[in-house]
Design an enzyme around this catalytic site. Structure first.
Site, PDB file in Angstrom:
ATOM      1  N   LEU A 655       0.825  -1.212   0.000  1.00 61.56           N
ATOM      2  CA  LEU A 655       0.000   0.000   0.000  1.00 61.56           C
ATOM      3  C   LEU A 655       0.858   1.261   0.000  1.00 61.56           C
ATOM      4  O   LEU A 655       0.435   2.297  -0.499  1.00 61.56           O
ATOM      5  CB  LEU A 655      -0.930   0.002   1.214  1.00 61.56           C
ATOM      6  CG  LEU A 655      -1.973  -1.128   1.230  1.00 61.56           C
ATOM      7  CD1 LEU A 655      -2.665  -1.202   2.581  1.00 61.56           C
ATOM      8  CD2 LEU A 655      -2.994  -0.935   0.118  1.00 61.56           C
ATOM      9  N   PRO A 657       5.141   1.783  -0.350  1.00 60.54           N
ATOM     10  CA  PRO A 657       6.484   1.190  -0.326  1.00 60.54           C
ATOM     11  C   PRO A 657       7.408   1.813   0.718  1.00 60.54           C
ATOM     12  O   PRO A 657       8.312   1.139   1.202  1.00 60.54           O
ATOM     13  CB  PRO A 657       7.019   1.448  -1.734  1.00 60.54           C
ATOM     14  CG  PRO A 657       5.837   1.739  -2.579  1.00 60.54           C
ATOM     15  CD  PRO A 657       4.786   2.309  -1.676  1.00 60.54           C
ATOM     16  N   THR A 659       6.567   3.163   3.891  1.00 60.81           N
ATOM     17  CA  THR A 659       6.292   2.664   5.244  1.00 60.81           C
ATOM     18  C   THR A 659       6.486   1.148   5.313  1.00 60.81           C
ATOM     19  O   THR A 659       6.939   0.634   6.334  1.00 60.81           O
ATOM     20  CB  THR A 659       4.869   3.046   5.691  1.00 60.81           C
ATOM     21  OG1 THR A 659       3.927   2.591   4.725  1.00 60.81           O
ATOM     22  CG2 THR A 659       4.738   4.550   5.852  1.00 60.81           C
ATOM     23  N   GLU A 730       5.242  -7.708  11.053  1.00 62.07           N
ATOM     24  CA  GLU A 730       6.012  -8.771  11.698  1.00 62.07           C
ATOM     25  C   GLU A 730       6.819  -9.627  10.732  1.00 62.07           C
ATOM     26  O   GLU A 730       7.665 -10.418  11.153  1.00 62.07           O
ATOM     27  CB  GLU A 730       5.056  -9.631  12.534  1.00 62.07           C
ATOM     28  CG  GLU A 730       4.609  -8.837  13.739  1.00 62.07           C
ATOM     29  CD  GLU A 730       3.374  -9.376  14.423  1.00 62.07           C
ATOM     30  OE1 GLU A 730       3.490  -9.869  15.538  1.00 62.07           O
ATOM     31  OE2 GLU A 730       2.286  -9.294  13.830  1.00 62.07           O
TER      32      GLU A 730
HETATM   33 MO1  MOS Z   1       2.515  -7.700  17.927  1.00 66.51          MO
HETATM   34  S1  MOS Z   1       3.770  -8.892  18.915  1.00 66.51           S
HETATM   35  O1  MOS Z   1       1.339  -8.564  17.310  1.00 66.51           O
HETATM   36  O2  MOS Z   1       2.346  -6.211  18.515  1.00 66.51           O
END
Ligand code: MOS
Length: 763
Positions: A655, A657, A659, A730
């Site tokens: 959405l 690049p 960030t 993550e």
């Molecule tokens: Mo995260 S560890 O899902 O903020």
């Protein structure tokens, strides 16, 4: 719910997908951005925590007289005079990480547990007085950590009704297949307690109003979750609690829900009848805030000489507290990464005298990918096979856990692109073979994945009387770029630059949004903002059609005006249209709680009860990565320097690049810390952390980080969300630790299976 199979079309040149600088960056560096601890309600007092120095036992004596007599001191709360708190609903059924309620009894469960809170007129007075609180403890035996001789473990079978929270997985017969395998790997990979170390400290500022309602300024990743926990602690209806958190200075999971100390600020404020602010000191974070637990992960792989995996057994052990279960779900990534017929993933838990652990960025996948992908590297060496080739031979064409097809998986492209950009074909596979003078050079790689969660959300789009566009959501931007993304989406529909859109976040007065965690917020929220903005635009067009005497179909919106297509000079400004139509604005709320009753919605408010799991629909929806690392190890000293990191990612549609890349780079930096530096060191004799500060808990600094490259290979994924985007936050945490560990092995021939990879483990 989002994730319909019809994807919103994103036109070429749309602000959606455009590289857009984070809009909050300037306010943050100039100090204009106000964080939760920077609100100063009238009459504010300051609270300071006193914490236990022993890990177990009971409080024999607490001497508060000296502190109470100090200048400026208004209140000293202990278990003797503290108000009773109600237990909050625990994650995943609520947003509380632990059942521990502070100052409710004399029992000591862990070093760093709050035993008193001192409230004074100034911070200095409170700090000074807190130092005067005397405490004697009746010490009791304790379990210091995972390796403690007194430690015992339990499994899912001992968990009673919460056993279903343990994500064990069995398919085929792993033990039998292991026994028959031509080539086997059997190794245990361990990791220490890891701490989030966000730049912004944990804090709570609480103000009770005369009508018994409560306002809390709390840095939180989850406004609705925090609201529900504060309400539960004090027996209030959720509507009577307002949570404000416009900016969060990093959370990484630690600000997913309020931790017990937060209740003390609220309790103290009620007691003294004035607003109270409590900021934890940095050392207090290492005692009272839930870390990622220490883990031990035994991985057994069985394969044929052709490299085809026949068996995979993953036995995960993680620390928990004596009060609560927390599962670090490290085996999840092992279960779904490869096409293996016989798999057994099992979990055990070791209660220790430490604060209940909880989520830290990519809980499960971060450490799970280290263990699994290190073991794959070991297997590749045993087979004398290229590590990428081994992975390709076991490529899972569909989700082996659910049996469903992947919604989109460009991992093969990620391996290929990564190998090409990194120059993998120049790698001499023999460990220790790529020497440069006194330095041993190592190249390693690993693959990773992360589930794409989506949660129902709501958003409001408001076209003001002056023609300005605002987006309002109760989501919070913990530094990931939510402000920027939502502006991009609304800007697309109104034909204005994203900078001109006002975005308001971080207030429970705004429409309900899920946790900024589990990498789900952007994927959950952007389609709803799109829907609300579209509805607001349509309403504006209908008003304009009346005012201008034209058909809505002929009209276009752009640059703050509505005009007939191709004849911009014949249009009118949005503000003039609203005025001519006798309107003060257009105000639209939309949500994705489709098929959810009002009662259910209220019941699940502040919980993850409505979370759409990655394989809930006809497809299994995951993001994918291939990470490559180069290290240089000093042949005499064993010091490891990271030289290059390359991450290739498939996260669906990107959405923004800018960030997205920042998120991935940040997580790769964090993973490099876990690989090479970070460890909460437990003093086994004292049962507490020996390095509870940023001088001795080693975090990577700029000088530790070489050039990091991030490359995207994904395509818009219609099954992820209506914009084709999957979560990003993550993903950078998966695969990177293993890539570095594998590079260290390639450099040195030493397989370090215990994180972090410090020089003494290499010599
Ligand atoms: Mo995260 S560890 O899902 O903020």
């Amino acid at each position: 719910m989002n994730g319909g199979e019809t994807m919103i079309e994103v036109a070429a040149g749309s602000p959606i997908g455009r590289a857009t600088t984070r809009r909050d960056a300037r306010d943050k560096v100039t100090g204009a951005a106000r964080y939760a601890a920077e609100f100063r309600p009238e009459g504010l007092l300051h609270a300071v925590l006193v914490t236990s120095t022993v890990p177990a036992g009971t409080i024999a004596r607490l001497d508060t007289a000296a502190a109470e007599a100090m200048p400026g001191v208004r209140l000293v709360l202990t278990h003797v005079n503290a108000a009773r708190l109600y237990p909050p609903p625990l994650y995943p059924f609520g947003a509380a990480f632990q059942s521990f309620l502070p100052l409710q009894d004399e029992r000591i469960r862990f070093a760093g547990q709050p035993v008193a809170v001192v409230v004074a007129g100034t911070l200095e007075e409170a700090v000074e007085a807190a130092g005067q609180v005397g405490a004697d403890y009746e010490a009791a035996p304790f379990v210091a950590g995972l390796g403690d001789a007194r430690a015992t473990s339990y499994g899912a079978g001992d968990c009673g009704e919460i056993a279903e929270a343990v994500p064990s997985h069995v398919r085929g017969d792993a033990e039998a297949a292991l026994a028959e395998a031509a080539v086997r790997v059997d190794a245990t990979y361990t990791s220490p307690r890891l701490y989030h170390c966000a730049m912004e400290l944990h804090s709570t500022t609480a103000a009770w109003q005369a009508d018994g309602t409560l306002t809390v300024w709390e840095p939180t990743q989850w406004i609705a979750g925090a609201q529900s926990v504060f309400a539960a602690w004090f027996g209030l209806e959720a509507e009577r609690v307002r949570v404000v958190s416009p900016y969060v200075g990093g959370g990484f999971g630690s600000k997913g829900g309020p931790q017990p100390h937060a209740a003390l600020a609220v309790m103290a404020a009620r007691e003294v009848g004035r607003p109270v602010k409590l900021v934890l000191s940095r050392p207090q974070h290492f005692g009272a805030i839930s870390p990622r637990p220490a883990t031990a992960n035994r991985v057994r792989l069985g394969a044929g000489r052709d490299g085809r995996l026949s068996a995979l057994a993953y036995d995960s052990v993680n620390e928990v507290s004596f009060d609560d279960l927390y599962v670090e779900p490290s085996g999840g990534i092992a279960a779904l990464s490869y096409d293996v017929p016989n798999v057994a993933v099992d979990y055990r838990f070791v209660p220790v005298n430490a604060v209940t652990p909880s989520s830290m960025r990519a809980p499960g996948e971060a450490i799970g990918s280290f263990a699994l992908e290190s073991a794959m590297d070991e297997l590749a060496l045993a087979l004398e096979m290229d590590p990428i080739e081994l992975r390709l031979r076991n490529y899972a064409e569909r989700d082996p856990v659910s049996g469903k097809p992947w919604s989109g998986k460009h991992l093969r492209e990620a391996y290929e692109r990564g190998a090409r950009e990194f120059g993998w074909q120049r790698r001499d596979p023999r460990p220790g073979s790529m020497r440069e003078g006194e330095e041993l050079i190592g190249w390693g790689m690993a693959g990773g994945s992360f589930p794409a969660y989506v949660h129902p959300s709501a958003a409001r789009v408001w076209v003001r009387a002056d023609g300005g566009v605002e987006v309002l959501s109760g989501g919070s931007d913990l530094g990931t770029g939510t402000y920027t993304l939502l502006a991009q989406v609304a800007a697309d529909l109104f034909g204005v630059p994203p900078e001109s859109v006002t975005v308001r976040l971080g207030d429970s007065a705004y429409p309900d949004a899920p946790v900024s965690g589990g990498s789900m917020l952007a994927a959950s929220l952007t389609p709803v903002v799109h829907e609300a903005a579209l509805a607001a635009r349509d309403e504006l067009l209908a008003l304009a059609a009346d005012v201008l005497g034209l058909e809505t179909g002929e009209l276009r919106v752009g640059g703050g005006r509505v005009y007939p297509e191709g004849r911009p000079q014949e249009g009118m400004g949005v503000a003039e249209i609203l005025a001519a139509a006798g309107r003060t604005g257009v105000d639209v709320v939309r949500d994705s709680f489709t098929g959810v009753s009002e009662q259910e919605r209220a019941k699940f408010h502040g919980t993850l009860g409505l979370l759409r799991m990655p394989a809930a629909g006809p497809y299994a929806v995951y993001s994918w990565s291939a990470v490559f690392a180069e290290v240089a190890v000093d042949a005499d000293l064993g010091t490891v320097r990271l030289r290059r990191l390359l991450g290739v990612y498939d996260c669906g549609r990107v959405l923004n690049p800018v960030t997205a890349r920042s998120q991935l780079m940040g997580a790769m930096v964090m993973a490099s810390g876990a690989a090479l530096l970070e460890a909460g060191v437990v003093d086994a004799r004292l049962g507490r952390l020996a390095n509870p500060n940023l001088a001795e808990y080693m975090l990577p600094v700029n000088a530790d980080i070489p050039g990091i490259e991030v490359v995207f290979v994904g395509e818009p994924d219609p099954h992820a969300n209506a914009l084709g985007a999957r979560g990003i936050g993550e993903m950078g945490m998966t695969a990177t630790i293993a890539a570095i560990a594998n590079a260290v092995h390639h450099a040195t021939g030493r397989r370090v299976r215990d994180l972090p990879i410090l020089l003494d483990k290499l010599l």
